[in-house]
Structure formats: C-alpha cells, structure tokens
Design a protein around this motif. Structure first.
Motif, PDB file in Angstrom:
ATOM      1  N   LYS A   1      58.093 100.025  45.648  1.00  0.00           N
ATOM      2  CA  LYS A   1      58.722  99.289  46.744  1.00  0.00           C
ATOM      3  C   LYS A   1      60.117  98.878  46.329  1.00  0.00           C
ATOM      4  O   LYS A   1      60.416  98.728  45.143  1.00  0.00           O
ATOM      5  CB  LYS A   1      57.883  98.079  47.139  1.00  0.00           C
ATOM      6  CG  LYS A   1      57.643  97.077  46.026  1.00  0.00           C
ATOM      7  CD  LYS A   1      56.732  95.963  46.505  1.00  0.00           C
ATOM      8  CE  LYS A   1      56.492  94.951  45.383  1.00  0.00           C
ATOM      9  NZ  LYS A   1      55.610  93.845  45.821  1.00  0.00           N
ATOM     10  N   SER A   2      60.974  98.690  47.325  1.00  0.00           N
ATOM     11  CA  SER A   2      62.351  98.301  47.056  1.00  0.00           C
ATOM     12  C   SER A   2      62.470  96.783  47.086  1.00  0.00           C
ATOM     13  O   SER A   2      61.527  96.063  47.452  1.00  0.00           O
ATOM     14  CB  SER A   2      63.283  98.926  48.099  1.00  0.00           C
ATOM     15  OG  SER A   2      63.093  98.297  49.355  1.00  0.00           O
ATOM     16  N   GLU A   3      63.666  96.324  46.746  1.00  0.00           N
ATOM     17  CA  GLU A   3      63.933  94.877  46.764  1.00  0.00           C
ATOM     18  C   GLU A   3      63.833  94.316  48.182  1.00  0.00           C
ATOM     19  O   GLU A   3      63.561  93.134  48.374  1.00  0.00           O
ATOM     20  CB  GLU A   3      65.326  94.605  46.203  1.00  0.00           C
ATOM     21  CG  GLU A   3      65.456  94.897  44.735  1.00  0.00           C
ATOM     22  CD  GLU A   3      66.884  94.730  44.237  1.00  0.00           C
ATOM     23  OE1 GLU A   3      67.081  94.854  43.022  1.00  0.00           O
ATOM     24  OE2 GLU A   3      67.791  94.483  45.065  1.00  0.00           O
TER      25      GLU A   3
ATOM     26  N   ASP B   1      59.947  92.507  50.597  1.00  0.00           N
ATOM     27  CA  ASP B   1      59.488  91.267  49.984  1.00  0.00           C
ATOM     28  C   ASP B   1      58.139  90.852  50.578  1.00  0.00           C
ATOM     29  O   ASP B   1      57.468  91.648  51.239  1.00  0.00           O
ATOM     30  CB  ASP B   1      60.548  90.173  50.169  1.00  0.00           C
ATOM     31  CG  ASP B   1      60.827  89.872  51.640  1.00  0.00           C
ATOM     32  OD1 ASP B   1      61.926  89.338  51.922  1.00  0.00           O
ATOM     33  OD2 ASP B   1      59.978  90.169  52.496  1.00  0.00           O
ATOM     34  N   ASP B   2      57.759  89.614  50.349  1.00  0.00           N
ATOM     35  CA  ASP B   2      56.425  89.145  50.749  1.00  0.00           C
ATOM     36  C   ASP B   2      56.225  89.126  52.262  1.00  0.00           C
ATOM     37  O   ASP B   2      55.090  88.967  52.730  1.00  0.00           O
ATOM     38  CB  ASP B   2      56.177  87.741  50.193  1.00  0.00           C
ATOM     39  CG  ASP B   2      56.055  87.744  48.687  1.00  0.00           C
ATOM     40  OD1 ASP B   2      56.169  86.671  48.074  1.00  0.00           O
ATOM     41  OD2 ASP B   2      55.853  88.844  48.119  1.00  0.00           O
TER      42      ASP B   2
ATOM     43  N   ARG C   1      55.720  89.853  58.746  1.00  0.00           N
ATOM     44  CA  ARG C   1      54.985  88.625  59.100  1.00  0.00           C
ATOM     45  C   ARG C   1      55.790  87.681  59.965  1.00  0.00           C
ATOM     46  O   ARG C   1      55.317  87.174  60.961  1.00  0.00           O
ATOM     47  CB  ARG C   1      54.536  87.888  57.838  1.00  0.00           C
ATOM     48  CG  ARG C   1      53.379  88.535  57.160  1.00  0.00           C
ATOM     49  CD  ARG C   1      52.797  87.671  56.048  1.00  0.00           C
ATOM     50  NE  ARG C   1      51.767  88.394  55.344  1.00  0.00           N
ATOM     51  CZ  ARG C   1      51.976  89.341  54.449  1.00  0.00           C
ATOM     52  NH1 ARG C   1      53.201  89.663  54.129  1.00  0.00           N
ATOM     53  NH2 ARG C   1      50.980  89.980  53.866  1.00  0.00           N
ATOM     54  N   SER C   2      56.998  87.403  59.595  1.00  0.00           N
ATOM     55  CA  SER C   2      57.822  86.427  60.304  1.00  0.00           C
ATOM     56  C   SER C   2      59.216  87.021  60.400  1.00  0.00           C
ATOM     57  O   SER C   2      60.020  86.934  59.457  1.00  0.00           O
ATOM     58  CB  SER C   2      57.839  85.104  59.530  1.00  0.00           C
ATOM     59  OG  SER C   2      58.676  84.161  60.180  1.00  0.00           O
ATOM     60  N   THR C   3      59.479  87.666  61.526  1.00  0.00           N
ATOM     61  CA  THR C   3      60.699  88.461  61.626  1.00  0.00           C
ATOM     62  C   THR C   3      61.954  87.586  61.615  1.00  0.00           C
ATOM     63  O   THR C   3      61.967  86.457  62.126  1.00  0.00           O
ATOM     64  CB  THR C   3      60.682  89.297  62.912  1.00  0.00           C
ATOM     65  OG1 THR C   3      60.344  88.444  64.024  1.00  0.00           O
ATOM     66  CG2 THR C   3      59.686  90.429  62.815  1.00  0.00           C
TER      67      THR C   3
END
Lengths: 114, 115
Positions: B57-59, B62-63, B80-82
C-alpha cells in the motif's frame, strides 16, 4: 526530482505525422516500462510494455528504452485522428511476489487533426 | 474482450460520509489493485491485493481506506470518512498470474466527488 517526468503537452499534429512522446525517470529500480492510452473518462489501456533497453515495435507503435539515460519514448507512425488521446508512461520495479506497482507519468494529451 | 467493471461511474458524497467503490475484476485474474487520479494529476498507486490480503500500500492508503474481496467476484474500496481531497477518479485494475504486466487491465473508473 520527480520519479517520472512527462511533458504534458498538449501536442497537436496533422494526420499522417510521426509522433514522439517521451518520459524520463530517476529511480534506477524501474525495470519494466509501459505505455498506456487513456481516452476521456476511461481507464488506461495498455499499448506496449518492455523490460529491456532497445526498441520494440507493434504495428504503427514503437517503444524505445534507454536505461543508461533513464529515458523512454513512444513513436507513433502514420498518426490517425483515432490516436487522439492522453498517453501515459508507466514504470515498475521488479515485482514483490507477482504484484507490480506502477508509477505513472502525468500524461501527454495528443490531438491528431484530419 | 474481458474487462474490469467498476460501479458506480460517478458518485457524489458529503464530506465525512462513508463510500464504497465496487469493482468486478476479470474472472481468472488473481491480483487486484486500486489507483486514483486527482483531476490534472498523475495516476497514483493506492494498494495491491492478493490471496485475500494487502500486498503493498502507498502512503495515501491510510486508516481511512480499506479493501475487501467479499465474494469470488467483487473487489471493493471503502473510504470511511471522506474528505474534500478524496475527490478523484478511482481506477480498479487486475492482472493474472502469467504475463502479469501484459494482462494488467484497468476499469473505466469511478469519479468520486466529495462536497
């Protein structure tokens, strides 16, 4: 220095012209080189791929790689209006497992005028 | 010719909402990828997936991002939370074990607009 640099153009040529598209790269780990064509609102479509320095020809398309100069090119002979699209170079290091992570150039917008 | 199918083609969502982007890879392909392209910028790698787990995965990934292969045919990307900066074209790709680079096929993309 960016990993992959590509002149974004735009490039406009008359039908029948020879088109030259180029990318430079800085990451010596790149061993595989691809050219993709992308029409508006579509995904990239693979045109050519190569892994060695030198030329590879496929119909009107020739891909050229110079690893010593970190420079790749795509030549289109007898260009057609249907070749009008954005051309993306992409590169990859050797796979981790069989997953290839592609790093793209910004793309060059080509218009071939009838 | 086999193709990678992505749905929806365009999704508009409010900031903070969850979105799921869906992809149906080519049926005999084993390696799956998500890339994104912010307007006017490069196509960027997000994540690769094989054998029901993330390979790389790239930077950017993320979570807030997750991927899943919920059944034998679909491959999904969840945010999850755009955020406003998640607005982009998201491309799914798949490849087969043999001739991996030659068969690296992209879908037509989902245009995500976060407002």
């Amino acid at each position: 220095q960016k990993e992959v640099e590509q002149d974004p153009g735009p490039l406009s040529v008359p039908e029948g012209a020879i088109v030259s598209l180029n990318c430079t790269y800085s990451n010596s780990a790149f061993q595989y080189f691809m050219w993709y064509r992308q029409y508006s609102r579509k995904g990239p479509e693979l045109l050519m791929y190569t892994y060695s320095s030198g030329n590879k020809e496929d119909g009107r398309f020739t891909a050229q790689v110079d690893k010593s100069s970190k420079y790749i090119s795509l030549f289109i002979r007898d260009s057609q209006p249907s070749d009008s699209a954005t051309y993306l170079c992409a590169m990859s290091p050797p796979a981790r497992g069989s997953n290839y992570k592609l790093t793209f150039g910004k793309g060059t917008l080509l218009t071939v005028n009838p | 010719e086999p193709e990678v199918t992505q749905t929806p083609s365009h999704q508009v969502t409010q900031m903070g909402q969850e979105v799921i982007l869906r992809c149906v890879p080519i049926s005999n392909h084993l390696y799956f990828y998500w890339y994104r392209q912010i307007l006017g910028q490069k196509v960027e790698f997000l994540v690769s997936f094989y054998n029901n787990e993330i390979s790389e995965k790239s930077e950017i990934f993320d979570d807030q991002f997750s991927v899943e292969r919920p059944d034998g045919s679909n491959f999904t990307l969840k945010i999850r939370s755009t955020k406003l900066e998640d607005s982009a074209m998201y491309f799914c790709a798949s490849s087969e074990r043999q001739a991996v680079l030659r068969g690296y096929t992209f879908g037509s993309g989902t245009r995500l607009t976060v407002v």
